[in-house]
Design a protein around this motif. Structure first.
Motif: not given
Lengths: 95, 485
Positions: A46, B298, B378
């Motif tokens: 990320t 995801h 995320v």
């Protein structure tokens, strides 16, 4: 990552929650398994991702700077476990 | 007296509006049902005297225009109700009586509804089975030893048992949709910001959203219309015109594109869930919708993300319970700090403590970046998945839950196995988009199973329309023999 009993004690202290020593063992186990579970996120790269800090796509709207409530002292004090006419009462903080 | 047990919310509203029955008759009917159903433990508080008074007052009015004219409703005990005890299922708020009304419940009363009582829920809405409530387990009317799901378990149980013609819950990670699925009822989590959060006991503020729980999709549209709307007291409330969901409800879904996400086909998924999903796909095909395979890569990271973000927000939100301004205060402790610690140690249950500890840990110095910031990143990826997907499809179809209702005590010893219940519902909360669960069939034990439809933000009308069309074809029937009376 595992979380040991001392860390659990520290977290309890930070959370201002009293903890019975007999529960330390099972609690450390539970917390470790939850942390272990959430650490799946480390599989993802990320580095280039911006964190999502608000799900609503809007800027806060200013409102007119006018008093719109007040004079509800009694209502505010009503649910307090210990109070006098004007104040919440807490255990002594200054010796 | 008519048998309102077979009537939907919309039917009851019409009966009262056309003066075929009075609000008092309906109210008395549901009071009687509640009094006979103590075994389910779905209510924490009842306020029947007030309900009867309000019903009589309603009947003497000239104006029957409200969307919920004269209908008695019980609500989840997470909504603050003025002068009626609000506990959030916790010992720490056992004697808390709000001096104000939540915006969402106020909206219901201004549309003519009448408060019947407050419904059991997991403590601070933290749970998937209603077993974390300080006020004891709620029973699923589907079976004596079954949980109703959670956290809006009391709401789902009361609705399925006809103790209220409809109800409202809150959904932070599936708390409306999962219990709806477990009890054969309809539950909608709206777009984040559609319903005001003001006056709702806070759990995780960036995820919490109130929504309707009803017997059918038509009722769901009606109740959503009544409860939603802009509120300047909630800074995340969306400022837009109220929509007429019930008037605009239709089953024209021909040509719509429905996505089937392959990531929701999880390992060890029971065959029954898979075949239910296939049945849903066939129904949509037959209604003229186009089925498209989509990917939400995801998905598997949604639950771990949720179990960082939600506890982090909860640990901050629940800092307010300090035994000073309201709520329980421990008698033990030599000084202020010890009073805080004992109050919170005695006032919170185990699951709430677990989540506060996790939240405090992931926000604490040295761990913030590794956990909380990572989870926020995320969360962005999960939202991007949906954004990308909705460029190509109108809606997504998935199962609501990975299993049917489980037995009381079956999952209490293992937090992770309890958390896995929300595997299909949590991604939607992280992305802030709407989703509905509708009853779609039964497993071999006869327990209900739900299907979930998801759309992009503010597409509630579309999600309701598709659900409405599917409901017609599914023709779900549930007959409970009222064993609890």
């Amino acid at each position: 990552m595992s979380i040991d009993k001392n860390q659990v004690k520290k977290v309890a202290k930070l959370s201002r929650i009293s903890l019975d020593d007999t529960k330390l063992e099972s609690l450390s186990k539970d917390l470790a398994s939850i942390l272990n579970f959430v650490e799946q996120l480390n599989e993802l790269d990320t580095k280039k991702t911006e964190p999502l800090t608000s799900i609503v796509d809007k800027t806060l709207e200013p409102r007119a700077d006018k008093i719109n409530d007040g004079k509800i002292k009694n209502e505010i004090l009503k649910n307090s476990p210990d109070k006098n006419e004007d104040f919440f009462i807490v255990p002594k903080v200054i010796e | 007296m008519s048998d309102f047990n077979k009537s939907s919310l919309s039917e009851i509203v019409n009966l009262i509006k056309s003066k075929k029955v009075s609000s008092l008759e309906v109210t008395n009917h549901f009071i009687k049902n509640v009094e006979k159903s103590k075994k389910l433990n779905s209510f924490i508080t009842t306020c029947f005297e007030e309900s009867v008074k309000n019903a009589k007052q309603f009947d003497s009015k000239k104006n029957f225009d409200g969307l919920l004219s004269g209908v008695p409703l019980a609500v989840k005990d997470l909504f603050c109700t003025k002068n009626v005890k609000t506990t959030a299922g916790s010992k720490i708020l056992e004697n808390f009586t709000p001096t104000y009304e939540s915006t969402v419940t106020r909206n219901l009363w201004s549309e003519g509804a009448i408060l019947l009582g407050k419904l059991n829920c997991d403590e601070f809405a933290m749970g998937s089975s209603n077993e974390t409530s300080y006020f004891g387990n709620t029973i699923n009317p589907v079976g004596k030893d079954l949980v109703p799901g959670g956290s809006s378990g009391g709401s789902a149980s009361a609705l399925a048992a006809n103790l209220t013609p409809a109800t409202i819950g809150t959904d932070t990670g599936g708390s409306i949709r999962q219990p709806a699925s477990f009890t054969g009822t309809v539950g909608l989590k709206p777009t984040y910001g559609l319903c005001s959060r003001w006056g709702i006991v806070a759990f995780a503020s960036s995820l919490d959203q109130a929504g309707p729980m009803t017997k059918n999709v038509e009722d769901c549209a009606l109740l959503l219309e009544a409860m939603s709307g802009h509120d300047e007291k909630d800074s995340t409330s969306i400022n837009k015109k109220n929509e007429k969901y019930s008037k605009n409800l239709n089953e024209k879904i021909k040509g719509l594109k429905i996505g089937i996400p392959k990531e929701y086909r999880i390992e060890n998924m029971p065959k029954e869930i898979d075949s239910l999903w296939k049945k849903g796909i066939d129904i949509l095909k037959n209604s003229g919708a186009k089925i498209v395979d989509v990917s939400l890569p995801h998905t598997k990271y949604a639950l771990p993300t949720y179990y960082i973000v939600a506890p982090a927000e909860a640990s901050s939100n629940l800092a307010r319970y300090d035994g000073v301004k309201y709520g329980y205060r421990s008698k033990k402790g030599k000084n202020l700090i010890e009073m805080y610690e004992n109050t919170r140690g005695e006032g919170f249950g185990d699951e709430v403590k677990r989540r506060i500890f996790i939240g405090t840990y992931v926000l604490s110095s040295g761990y913030y970046d590794a956990y909380y910031l990572k989870a926020q990143k995320v969360r962005r990826l999960i939202k991007n998945d949906f954004d990308k997907c909705f460029k190509n499809v109108d809606a997504i179809l998935t199962p609501s839950t990975p299993s049917s209702a489980f037995k009381i005590g079956e999952k209490t010893n293992d937090p992770i196995s309890m958390y896995l219940n929300d595997i299909f519902t949590v991604p939607v909360n992280l992305a802030g988009i709407p989703a509905i669960s509708i009853p779609a069939g039964q497993d071999e034990k006869g327990y209900p199973l739900g299907l979930q439809l998801i759309t992009k933000a503010l597409d509630e009308q579309k999600v309701l329309n598709i659900a409405f069309a599917m409901e017609k074809s599914i023709d779900f029937k549930q007959s409970l023999n009222r064993w609890w009376e």
